[in-house]
Write an enzyme that holds these catalytic residues in place. Structure first.
Site, short mmCIF file in Angstrom:
data_model
loop_
_atom_site.label_atom_id
_atom_site.label_comp_id
_atom_site.label_asym_id
_atom_site.label_seq_id
_atom_site.Cartn_x
_atom_site.Cartn_y
_atom_site.Cartn_z
CB ALA A 178 80.40 74.94 53.42
CB ALA A 223 87.23 78.14 49.15
CG ASP A 259 80.15 74.18 44.91
OD1 ASP A 259 80.22 72.96 45.20
OD2 ASP A 259 80.61 75.07 45.63
CG HIS A 318 84.70 76.66 44.19
ND1 HIS A 318 85.81 76.97 44.93
CD2 HIS A 318 84.10 75.63 44.84
CE1 HIS A 318 85.89 76.16 45.96
NE2 HIS A 318 84.86 75.34 45.92
CG LEU A 371 78.49 82.36 50.10
CD1 LEU A 371 79.18 82.95 48.87
CD2 LEU A 371 76.98 82.32 49.88
CB ALA A 372 77.26 76.06 52.69
CD GLU A 416 84.76 70.94 46.64
OE1 GLU A 416 85.05 72.15 46.64
OE2 GLU A 416 83.60 70.51 46.51
#
Length: 391
Positions: free
Chosen positions: A147, A227, A281, A223, A314-315, A136
């Site tokens: 993140a 993002a 994730d 996802h 969000l991470a 990724e």
């Protein structure tokens, strides 16, 4: 058969069909010998597991996870021991196979990390099986970095891609990239030509660019919703390109935090349950109490199950995959069969491993789990061996 096992389950989700009052026989080689009515099953199994009140399904497959149980892939100085520890922990949540999602600050660091992890993958893991690598980054759009540490991101390079392919070999399964970056189309073509699944992710592009990518060498979406540019009636964005696509697959973090229930339902309706892939994730905080953890070059705080950076971004998640399967059914309205399919056969297809994983069928590897009606995992089997049991 000296070490064979017969599992009698109330329901068997293959997951393409649902069998009632049937059984699965696993042979000494860890392969599925028989699937079908109990009356027709071989009678020489050395062990019988009676599970009339439980559901038998393929083991769950997580193709996008950064770690869990205090462990992050590529973090710290005990990578091999940590991978083994993670493998033994995650199988308790029904995951029998997973990709190690890797990221690093420089090309040299990432290549060295990949080389080290390839050596681990070749040795094998004791619990859930680490079956490959997902990169990724580093080819993500800084405007949709999520993140990620922005210093870790850069422009796609064909030369770098060749290094990743040479080092990763058969173990490199998936590559997440933003298609609007310079050279992205050329680099994506190199990965796809080598058999690596190219996923569109962390993208700030428009609908037309995203649609062109998804009709080209980008066959998967990282996802979905998160993002990436959202859906607006005058600017459909990445999400619009995903929802209007005909063939691509899309990941979904069904933790109840990353994506609203209504949006989950829209994705399932638009793509169909045969093209949605449940992922976690997950970061090192998964499976642990609230606290502060490190992942993808950032400090992450988990509070009330929500993983964020200091600025609230969000991470990753603190989810486990069987909970995501439950949420797909209870919250998003998928049938039990379809919820299981989205975490078994669908991810196996994304990484071209459906002939080995994600299906209960004669001759396939015996990676299977038993769950109760609330999707709690009661037993996990990998390669025909019971690794975890709470029967």
């Amino acid at each position: 058969m000296k070490n064979s096992i017969c599992i009698n389950a109330g329901q068997i989700f293959t997951p393409t069909v649902v069998l009632q009052d049937s059984c699965v026989v696993v042979n000494d080689a860890g392969r599925i010998e028989f699937v079908g009515p109990r009356a027709k099953a071989p009678t020489d199994a050395a062990q019988t597991i009676q599970a009339d009140d439980l559901r038998l399904s393929p083991g769950l497959v997580d193709i996008h996870v950064h770690g869990g149980y205090g462990i992050g892939f590529g973090i710290g100085d005990k990578w091999e021991a940590d991978l083994e520890k993670y493998s033994n922990w995650v199988i308790k949540s029904g995951v029998t196979d997973f990709l190690c999602t890797l990221s690093a600050g420089t090309h040299k660091e990432l290549c060295e990390m990949m080389e080290t992890y390839v050596s681990y993958l070749e040795k094998g893991t004791p619990g859930a099986k680490a079956i490959g690598i997902h990169l990724e980054g580093p080819y993500l759009n800084p405007e949709r970095k999520g993140a990620f540490n922005p210093a870790w991101l850069r422009t796609p390079s064909v030369a770098e891609a060749h290094d990743f392919l040479r080092i990763g070999g058969k173990w490199l399964k998936q590559m997440t990239m933003a298609p609007e970056l310079p050279n992205a189309v050329e680099v994506a073509a190199e990965f796809r030509k080598a058999g690596v699944t190219v996923a569109l992710g962390h993208s700030n592009t428009d609908y037309d660019t995203a649609r062109a990518a998804l009709m080209g060498d980008f066959t998967h979406v990282t996802h979905t919703y998160n993002a990436q540019t959202g859906l607006n009636h005058r600017a459909p964005g990445v999400v619009g390109a995903v929802l209007s696509s005909d063939e691509i697959t899309g990941e979904l973090i069904a933790d109840g935090i990353h994506v609203d229930v209504g949006a989950m339902r829209v994705l399932l309706r638009a793509l169909g349950t045969q093209r949605v892939v449940l992922i976690t994730d997950a970061i090192p905080g998964a499976g642990l109490p609230d606290g502060v953890y490190s992942s993808i070059g950032q400090t992450i705080t988990v509070k009330d199950g929500r993983a964020t950076l200091a600025n609230g971004t969000l991470a990753g998640s603190s989810a486990v995959l069987n909970d995501c399967v439950r949420n797909a059914h209870v919250l998003a309205g998928a049938s039990v069969q379809d919820a299981i399919r989205m975490a078994t056969l669908n991810p196996a297809k994304v990484i071209h491993m459906q002939d080995e994983l994600g299906v209960i069928a004669t001759g396939r590897k015996a990676d299977m789990i038993l769950m109760d009606e609330d999707f709690n995992v009661r037993m996990s089997m990998a390669d025909g061996k019971v690794i975890y049991s709470d029967l």
